[in-house]
Design a protein around this motif. Structure first.
Motif, mmCIF file in Angstrom:
data_model
loop_
_atom_site.group_PDB
_atom_site.id
_atom_site.type_symbol
_atom_site.label_atom_id
_atom_site.label_comp_id
_atom_site.label_asym_id
_atom_site.label_seq_id
_atom_site.Cartn_x
_atom_site.Cartn_y
_atom_site.Cartn_z
ATOM 1 N N ARG A 1 41.753 -4.689 5.713
ATOM 2 C CA ARG A 1 40.375 -5.060 6.097
ATOM 3 C C ARG A 1 39.435 -3.860 5.912
ATOM 4 N NH1 ARG A 1 36.656 -5.069 10.297
ATOM 5 N NH2 ARG A 1 37.880 -3.553 11.471
ATOM 6 N N ARG A 2 39.875 -2.699 6.388
ATOM 7 C CA ARG A 2 39.029 -1.498 6.258
ATOM 8 C C ARG A 2 38.862 -1.106 4.794
ATOM 9 N NH1 ARG A 2 41.016 1.967 11.670
ATOM 10 N NH2 ARG A 2 40.717 0.195 13.043
ATOM 11 N N PHE A 3 39.941 -1.215 4.051
ATOM 12 C CA PHE A 3 39.910 -0.916 2.610
ATOM 13 C C PHE A 3 38.846 -1.784 1.921
ATOM 14 C CE2 PHE A 3 41.194 -2.042 -1.662
ATOM 15 C CZ PHE A 3 41.622 -0.855 -2.218
ATOM 16 N N LEU A 4 38.884 -3.093 2.228
ATOM 17 C CA LEU A 4 37.967 -4.012 1.542
ATOM 18 C C LEU A 4 36.514 -3.766 1.946
ATOM 19 C CD1 LEU A 4 40.079 -7.308 1.617
ATOM 20 C CD2 LEU A 4 39.593 -5.839 -0.368
ATOM 21 N N LEU A 5 36.310 -3.429 3.223
ATOM 22 C CA LEU A 5 34.938 -3.151 3.681
ATOM 23 C C LEU A 5 34.357 -1.960 2.924
ATOM 24 C CD1 LEU A 5 35.218 -3.658 7.552
ATOM 25 C CD2 LEU A 5 33.723 -4.927 5.977
ATOM 26 N N LEU A 6 35.164 -0.899 2.799
ATOM 27 C CA LEU A 6 34.695 0.289 2.074
ATOM 28 C C LEU A 6 34.467 -0.029 0.605
ATOM 29 C CD1 LEU A 6 36.960 3.128 3.515
ATOM 30 C CD2 LEU A 6 34.463 3.084 3.548
ATOM 31 N N GLN A 7 35.434 -0.752 0.051
ATOM 32 C CA GLN A 7 35.349 -1.064 -1.381
ATOM 33 C C GLN A 7 34.077 -1.865 -1.687
ATOM 34 O OE1 GLN A 7 38.085 -3.976 -3.053
ATOM 35 N NE2 GLN A 7 38.808 -2.411 -4.443
ATOM 36 N N GLU A 8 33.792 -2.851 -0.819
ATOM 37 C CA GLU A 8 32.642 -3.724 -1.038
ATOM 38 C C GLU A 8 31.341 -2.921 -0.919
ATOM 39 O OE1 GLU A 8 30.457 -6.296 -2.304
ATOM 40 O OE2 GLU A 8 32.624 -6.534 -2.534
ATOM 41 N N LYS A 9 31.280 -2.054 0.090
ATOM 42 C CA LYS A 9 30.059 -1.254 0.288
ATOM 43 C C LYS A 9 29.851 -0.315 -0.907
ATOM 44 C CE LYS A 9 27.668 1.855 3.310
ATOM 45 N NZ LYS A 9 27.345 2.238 4.648
#
Ligand code: SAM
Ligand code: SF4
Length: 440
Positions: A357-365
């Motif tokens: 979840r944290r990985f995807l949040l960073l990736q998306e931002k």
């Protein structure tokens, strides 16, 4: 046993180590072949930075065994160093296990194998040597790697490198300059300087060289080598990254305006548990140096999510760091427990789902920021080194000094024969990670 096949996994250091291993073997009368089928000796240069990388090694070794029974197998690199003789138990068909700090001994170890020894190892980390070979095979026709420093003296809590690559050893400035001049003679115009922490380079030929003959000095000297058009370097550690490096880049356009400065986390508390030896504010100051440089410096970085104990608030600090960084691109990793490392003292309590979840949040931002930032490059004319031709799109593939990919159309198409040359191209289309354009 004179024909060998080598497969390489992992970072640029490994890729370049393999080039030097190939040079060493060819210099001793071995012949490199393109497939394991054609070889008598099969070498596998391995990576153990994350757990997944290591698991792949044993799966691949089993595959080799199934299809190539009776051949000689060698495991090189970080898994070799980390697992040592245990590899002979897990994969009994392997005869040779050699870590990167022992590559100087390869010729001698190969003689033992030729003599019929069934198990040979090179696993000592107790060395002051760097791996220098009279012959290095170069895989990339446009960019040549030069190792300036081997090993690492830091002890980041999550990292196996100090255990797999041993203590820091700098090459002499003179030998680095000699190699750069030789590369120019061979036709290279771009070189990339390599080290786990290039910023701690000190010329061992000069006593007390911390007083001047440091990495910024090396950059200035390399930047003066006649015939070189581009000099890159990786990786920088924020603790040892000084403003003089930015000044050197400002002074000389041969030094590429791209800096990879891994931050790992935006939270001072996490950085402290990671034993990174700098705070968020220290890192922000380094961003400030780069953002206020005369030349426009592209910045890239590495991040780890889910390091033990990372709270939601600490993760939010990493998210907010992206706004300050205005990064060109970002490598994001989920924390993975590694043998021997200090972080093993902490429980890895963050679930895989939460790390994802944290990985995807960073990736998306980061992706959204890249789309916005790259859109500002429309209509700019950039100088690119042409590295290839894309058959599908009929475009030349170019790289800018900032290490951006710019694919461009040319009125003469492939006939323009631009490979290995520098060309001007105007940006006509931008996306999150590459740009399209036309010859200018
Ligand atoms: N020496 C370089 C540095 O200090 O940044 C590169 C080290 S490593 C080859 C490249 C990246 O892998 C690191 O910057 C870090 O983000 C990541 N990495 C290293 N160990 C890791 C681990 N145990 N779990 C997840 N990522 C890791
Ligand atoms: Fe690993 Fe840290 Fe050394 Fe980089 S500086 S190789 S992350 S221990």
């Amino acid at each position: 046993m004179k024909r060998f096949y080598i497969e390489t996994f992992g970072c640029q250091m490994n890729a370049h180590d393999s080039e030097k291993v190939i040079g060493t073997l060819v210099g001793r009368g071995y012949e490199q072949v393109a497939t394991p089928e054609a070889a008598e000796l099969i070498m596998y240069n391995t990576c153990s930075i994350r757990d997944k990388a290591e698991q792949k090694v044993f799966a691949r070794l089993q595959e080799f065994k199934r299809h190539h029974a009776g051949k000689t197998f060698a495991v090189l690199g970080c898994v070799a160093q980390q697992e040592g003789e245990k590899i002979f138990e897990k994969a009994p068909h392997v005869s040779m296990v050699v870590g990167s700090a022992s590559y100087n001994r390869l010729p001698e170890l190969l003689v033992q194998i030729e003599r019929g020894d069934k198990r040979v190892t090179g696993l000592s980390l107790d060395t002051e040597d760097t791996f220098e070979t009279p012959l290095t095979r170069r895989d990339n026709p446009h960019k040549a790697y030069i190792t300036i420093i081997e090993g690492c003296d830091k002890s980041c809590a999550y990292c196996v490198v100090p255990f797999t690559r041993g203590p820091e050893r700098s090459r002499t400035l003179e030998s680095v300059l000699r190699e750069a001049r030789e590369l120019v003679q061979m036709g290279y115009t771009e070189i990339q300087l390599l080290g786990q922490n290039v910023n701690s380079f000190r010329d061992p030929a000069i006593p007390g060289s911390e007083l001047g003959h440091d990495f910024a000095y090396l950059l200035r000297r390399i930047g003066e080598v006649p015939g070189l058009r581009r000099v890159r370097f990786t990786t920088s550690h924020p603790r040892d990254f000084v403003k003089d490096i930015v000044d050197a880049i400002d002074e000389n356009p041969v030094l590429c305006n791209h800096i990879h400065l891994p931050v790992q986390s935006g939270s001072t508390a996490v950085l402290s548990r990671m034993q990174r030896l700098y705070t968020r504010d220290d890192y922000l100051r380094r961003l400030q140096w780069m953002h206020s440089a005369k030349r426009e410096i592209a910045i890239t970085s590495d991040l780890i999510v889910g390091f033990p104990g990372e709270t939601e608030a600490e993760f939010a600090e990493t998210m907010s760091l992206l706004d300050h960084g205005r990064y060109e691109s970002m490598y994001i990793f989920k924390y993975s427990r590694r043998p021997n490392t200090p972080a093993l003292q902490y429980e890895d309590h963050i679930t895989e789902e939460e790390k994802t979840r944290r990985f995807l949040l960073l990736q998306e931002k980061q992706r959204a920021m890249q789309i916005r930032q790259n859109a500002e490059l429309l209509n700019r004319v950039e100088e690119v080194l042409v590295e290839g031709w894309n058959l599908a799109t009929n475009q030349w593939i170019g790289k800018t000094s900032q290490n951006r990919t710019l694919n461009f159309l040319h009125p003469q198409g492939r006939e323009a024969n631009l490979l290995g040359q520098y060309a001007q191209a105007r940006v006509t289309r931008t996306g999150p990670s590459s740009m399209g354009g036309e010859a200018a």
